[in-house]
Design an enzyme around this catalytic site. Structure first.
Site, PDB file in Angstrom:
ATOM      1  N   ASN B  61       0.703  -1.111   0.098  1.00 10.75           N
ATOM      2  CA  ASN B  61      -0.200  -0.026   0.005  1.00 10.75           C
ATOM      3  C   ASN B  61       0.798   1.288   0.123  1.00 10.75           C
ATOM      4  O   ASN B  61       0.364   2.386  -0.225  1.00 10.75           O
ATOM      5  CB  ASN B  61      -0.955   0.153   1.129  1.00 10.75           C
ATOM      6  CG  ASN B  61      -1.925  -1.136   1.630  1.00 10.75           C
ATOM      7  OD1 ASN B  61      -2.150  -1.509   2.663  1.00 10.75           O
ATOM      8  ND2 ASN B  61      -2.316  -1.578   0.386  1.00 10.75           N
ATOM      9  N   ALA B 125     -19.357  -5.280  -4.984  1.00 14.34           N
ATOM     10  CA  ALA B 125     -20.322  -5.707  -3.934  1.00 14.34           C
ATOM     11  C   ALA B 125     -20.632  -4.459  -2.898  1.00 14.34           C
ATOM     12  O   ALA B 125     -21.761  -3.825  -2.679  1.00 14.34           O
ATOM     13  CB  ALA B 125     -19.877  -6.602  -3.036  1.00 14.34           C
ATOM     14  N   CYS B 178     -12.664 -27.911 -20.342  1.00 12.88           N
ATOM     15  CA  CYS B 178     -11.658 -28.686 -21.317  1.00 12.88           C
ATOM     16  C   CYS B 178     -10.516 -27.907 -21.564  1.00 12.88           C
ATOM     17  O   CYS B 178      -9.558 -28.634 -21.745  1.00 12.88           O
ATOM     18  CB  CYS B 178     -12.176 -29.492 -22.445  1.00 12.88           C
ATOM     19  SG  CYS B 178     -12.699 -28.214 -23.734  1.00 12.88           S
ATOM     20  N   CYS B 445     -32.331   1.695  -9.746  1.00 17.14           N
ATOM     21  CA  CYS B 445     -32.837   2.969  -9.473  1.00 17.14           C
ATOM     22  C   CYS B 445     -34.543   3.221 -10.032  1.00 17.14           C
ATOM     23  O   CYS B 445     -35.081   4.176  -9.610  1.00 17.14           O
ATOM     24  CB  CYS B 445     -32.118   4.081  -9.603  1.00 17.14           C
ATOM     25  SG  CYS B 445     -31.888   4.404 -11.532  1.00 17.14           S
TER      26      CYS B 445
END
Lengths: 345, 634
Positions: B61, B125, B178, B445
């Site tokens: 970070n 998410a 496959c 919305c």
């Protein structure tokens, strides 16, 4: 720029992991051997410093003789209340070094105006912020003499500009080959394609890339002030949408020969002359817009500095890393509409 | 005025400066963009900023999250960031370590205290969740994201401009079974094989669990082939792998060679027997015992992570790291792949590279493979600084604080994305189209009405589902046939032929704070062919009201024309390589889950070509979801 030791240590690879994945080990190693001068640690200077110190530039010299004011506290995050009245560099240097202990930092509290030309020779690249028109012209003469890349940035409240002079720069861009092949030759007033190579992806032979070398020709700041115009360059719709910040920024340059914070009348007069020269109807700039531009003269606004400081630092990194084409050669930012056109003046 | 506020006062005026001082911001994320935003919002003199992050600080970070130092590693991001800005802050700062989607820590009414939300998130998410909360509460949201040189900002004014979900986010790249198991032709195919298949089979869980999973997957998945012989071979191979796990159990390192022989000699030889596969493809060349033998002379301690090792070095390292994992397995019982767990990473990389060698695919260094296996998105300080700066600047217009640039309609406000850095334009550093109106087909919305259902703790225990339905039907004029879905729990509560739960109380049904109910009109009006619009209700439990308190939102639910749903189910069945929103793993999932994940997944790398702004912004937005949560497959 010396070539330097190109082997990065395991620690460096771990620290710079997320950016090496973008520009590669070689670019990171080249940045480590670079020597950069930043003139003036104001709001934009602070942002540029943060960005290039984090990125792992090898050597950075900061030249600033200013004393911290109360106003500075609203636009510079290295400062705190107790620092008011002290030299900016003295009170910020520990905070800057903390950002990245690997960077070799030099602090110079001398005056920019008192530096002789030889002083600038030691740098691979120079960035000037908060300079007047005259100072920029003088500095640009020196960088031209020693063939040093130069970046200049400044702001006026919600408005800002970037000027770049890399003298001549060959950039190599690689992109997926489209149906229309890139041809060698002039592509715009300051750019020409000088070489095109085709590369096939080593993992996927269906992917064909074109490696295009583009030569960028730059003008000096003085020449840009002379030549800058938008006559015959914009269609009606573009002219209508043109940000008032474009003529106003140049109107201010033309005044700064004399003073840093012009009066509203002086600016208006200069704007009229510039509008003529640019081929922009004066009515384009509404009174309200003009007034607040004039009112924000000399104001540094932190988020604007973040945008401008980010753009300058990214370009500097790209120049060292030889990634992506550099800015050529003028940007104006309008913080109301987020317009940020790039002009080839 | 000559103080820290003098600059902002000149820009917004003294009255609007007071508004900024009284403004309460929610900043979701204290990572790359979050660190930058926190700094900008403080310098703009915002009165109060609440900052949330669930993460702790990692070494990788530090190249961009400028508030963090080496000594802060493993500390929470939110509290560390707040400490780091204290020397220049004149704002009230409140840090939280937690997940923004945790309804216990952050119930809906908690969000209601804010005037504006800034998203600085790294996964879809959570972006979707905050977007939905903003819609429920009509709070302005500043959405942003970066990926390498690319970045975007999008102001969202609920009900008036496009929300985050108004544009489709592309589905993740998928591979047929496959390709992964029999006919790889790219390094990623081998990495997926090593990580999702081999590693899991050997180390992830116990043998029985694996068998069940496998059975479930095999019933549904797309093999990418009709060849019975090949499918049989793959199934048999899987069964045999369970045998290999017994070697791991045994802790007998001398048997690691057997694993190598099985995977890279015997299995390949069997594969070669299926001649159909190699009519149009290059045949693989299996490993030899000589390779394995000569690898024994190699000193693995000298290998460098950024270099591509020879085949013998890969084998030597594979043996070395498998032995380590074998010993760990006997203690840990189950090991999960983690890109920052060197042993697991090196196992996957060496196994993938040996497989690549066999199939004539180029091998990769540990450094390069880590990016693919760990779904790492490159991230730099400059793009984050630019994007956070833009997000801060545009908040002045969203809050309408620039008197000289008064916002007459929300669609006057601009969004922005990098256009030069993303190779879209040479004439503009940024593209800045005006905001669009909401997409009338947006499920988030536009297609449903939304509101908050307030209910007291006691009422939750006494009110039955039947009573609640009755109340909603009469209030919003729904017909008799309605269906009720618990959106959070993904279960049907009631419809025309399912009335078993009507006598249960809301508490019996485990409904409570943060749960979302969806009411749908299943009947409609036959004459007019009109339906009552669907209604989504967020349950907010209030403690300071009377026992009998229950309150529906004061909204109107309109009648709409029934639109036939487009058939979206005709896509080929495939194994989806999707990312789990919270963990950085690629998961193999079946088709039903895939449809669900479709909605939460992101897409391919930006296609770099010139086209109009609107097209580009769509590309950028489907491309950029920041930092660590996505697999980049191009």
């Amino acid at each position: 720029m010396s070539s330097g030791d190109s082997n990065l240590s395991a620690d460096e690879i771990a620290l710079y992991d997320r950016q090496i994945r973008l520009w590669g080990m070689a670019a990171q190693a080249r940045m480590r051997s670079a020597k950069v001068l930043l003139i003036n640690l104001g709001s934009i200077g602070t942002e540029i410093t943060k960005n290039i110190v984090l990125s792992g530039i090898g050597n950075l010299t900061l030249l600033d003789d200013h004393t911290v004011t109360e106003e500075d506290l609203g636009s510079q995050f290295f400062l705190s209340k107790e620092n008011v009245g002290y030299k900016r560099l003295e009170v910020t240097k520990d905070r800057i070094q903390e950002l990245n202990p690997r960077v070799n930092l030099t602090y110079d509290v001398g005056k920019f105006k008192e530096k002789d030309a030889e002083y600038f020779k030691q740098f691979d690249l120079i960035i000037g912020t908060e300079l007047s028109t005259l100072e920029t012209i003088e500095l640009n003469k020196i960088t031209r003499r020693f063939n040093i890349p130069l970046y200049i940035a400044g702001s006026n409240g919600l408005f800002a500009y970037i000027f770049v002079d890399l003298v001549q720069f060959d950039a190599v861009d690689e992109k997926l080959k489209s149906s229309v092949p890139v041809e060698i030759g002039r592509i715009s007033s300051n750019k020409e394609v000088i070489e095109v190579n085709v590369r096939i992806d080593e993992d996927d032979s269906k992917k064909i890339y074109e490696k295009v070398t583009t030569r960028h020709h730059y003008k000096t700041f003085e020449d840009v002030l002379q030549a800058a115009s938008l006559k015959d360059k914009l269609n009606r719709r573009q002219l209508k949408r043109l940000s008032g910040a474009v003529p106003l920024t140049f109107a201010k340059f033309n005044l700064q020969n004399n003073q840093a914070c012009p009066t509203s009348e002086e600016l208006r007069k200069s704007m009229q002359a510039i509008s003529n020269k640019f081929g922009v109807p004066v009515e384009n700039i509404k009174d309200e817009y003009f007034e607040q531009f004039a009112n924000q003269s000399g104001i540094e606004f932190a988020p604007v500095s973040a945008v401008i400081g980010g753009a300058v630092a990214q370009d500097v990194i790209n120049v060292f890393g030889k990634r992506q084409s550099p800015i050529c050669n003028f940007i104006i930012f309008d913080g109301i509409t987020l317009d940020m056109p790039i002009y080839e003046f | 005025m000559a103080g820290r506020e003098s600059n902002i006062v000149k820009i917004v005026g003294i009255e609007n400066y007071e508004k900024i001082r009284n403004c309460k911001c929610l900043l979701v994320g204290a990572g790359g963009i979050g660190s930058e935003l926190l700094k900008d919002l403080i310098l703009m003199q915002f009165g109060e900023i609440h900052i949330i992050d669930l993460d702790t600080i990692d070494l990788s970070n530090l190249n961009r999250q400028f508030l963090f130092r080496q000594k802060d590693i493993k500390q929470p991001k939110s509290t560390t960031a707040v400490k780091a800005v204290s020397h220049f802050s004149n704002s009230k700062l409140i840090p939280y370590q937690g997940n923004i989607m945790d309804t216990n820590q952050f119930p809906l009414h908690w969000f209601n205290q804010f005037d504006i939300i800034f998203n600085a998130l790294d996964n879809l998410a959570a972006r979707r969740y905050v977007n939905k909360i903003a819609q429920f509460l009509s709070l302005p949201l500043l959405e942003s994201g970066t990926s390498g040189f690319d970045g975007y900002i999008q102001p969202i004014i609920p009900h008036l401009t496009e929300c985050f979900d108004c544009t489709k986010k592309e589905t993740p790249k998928t591979f047929p079974v496959c390709t992964i198991r029999s006919t790889p032709n790219l390094p990623i195919h081998c990495i997926v094989w090593a990580k999702n298949f081999l590693f899991n089979e050997l180390f992830a869980s116990s043998i029985t669990e694996n068998n069940q999973d496998e059975q479930r997957l095999e019933d549904k998945q797309d093999w990418g082939t009709e060849d019975k012989e090949e499918i049989e071979r793959i199934k048999q191979e899987t069964n045999e792998l369970h045998e290999l796990q017994k070697i791991i159990y045994s802790k007998d390192s001398s048997k690691i060679v057997n694993i190598l022989e099985k995977l890279f000699i015997h299995d390949i030889e069997k594969l070669l027997l299926i001649e159909n596969l190699w009519k149009t493809r290059e045949k693989p060349t299996s490993l030899t015992l000589e390779h394995i033998e000569s690898s024994k002379k190699i000193d693995v301690s000298k290998l460098k992570l950024d270099q591509i090792w020879s085949l013998e070095e890969q084998i030597a390292k594979f043996i070395n790291v498998t032995e380590i994992l074998m010993n760990r397995y006997s203690i840990e019982k189950s090991i999960e792949f983690d890109k920052d767990d060197e042993d697991t990473l090196e196992f996957v990389v060496t196994a993938a590279n040996i497989r690549s060698y066999i199939f004539g695919i180029s091998m990769k260094s540990v450094f390069d493979s880590k990016q693919i296996a760990g779904n790492i998105i490159p991230a730099i300080a400059t793009t984050n600084a630019i994007i956070a700066g833009l997000s801060s600047i545009v908040s002045l217009r969203v809050l309408n604080l620039l008197n000289y640039a008064n916002v007459k309609k929300p669609t006057d406000i601009n969004m922005a994305f990098t256009s030069k850095a993303s190779n879209i334009s040479n004439q503009r550093y940024l593209s800045n189209p005006n905001l669009s109106k909401p997409n009338c087909n947006c499920a988030v919305c536009s297609k449903v009405c939304r509101g908050v259902l307030e209910v007291s703790t006691v009422k939750l225990q006494t009110s039955t589902l039947g009573e609640l339905i009755e109340l909603i039907r009469t209030t919003f004029k729904y017909p008799n046939d309605v269906s009720v879905l618990d959106v959070s729990g993904q279960r049907l509560l009631a419809d025309f032929d399912f009335d078993d739960l009507l006598d249960k109380t809301l508490e019996d049904l485990k409904l409570g704070e943060g749960d979302v109910l969806l009411f749908t009109d299943d009947e409609g009006d036959e004459d007019s062919n009109q339906f009552r619009k669907s209604l989504e209700l967020y349950i907010a439990v209030v403690s300071d009201k009377s026992d009998d308190y229950i309150k529906l939102p004061s909204i109107e639910v309109p009648l709409i024309e029934k639109i036939e749903e487009a058939e979206s189910n005709d896509m080929e069945e495939e194994i989806n390589i999707a990312t789990n929103a919270n963990e950085e793993t690629i998961i193999l999932i079946d088709e039903e889950e895939a449809l669900e994940l479709d909605k939460q997944s992101k897409g391919k790398r930006l296609e770099r070509e010139d086209s109009s702004d609107k097209d580009n912004i769509k590309k950028i937005r489907t491309t950029n979801t920041i930092e660590d949560d996505i697999i980049e497959l191009d």
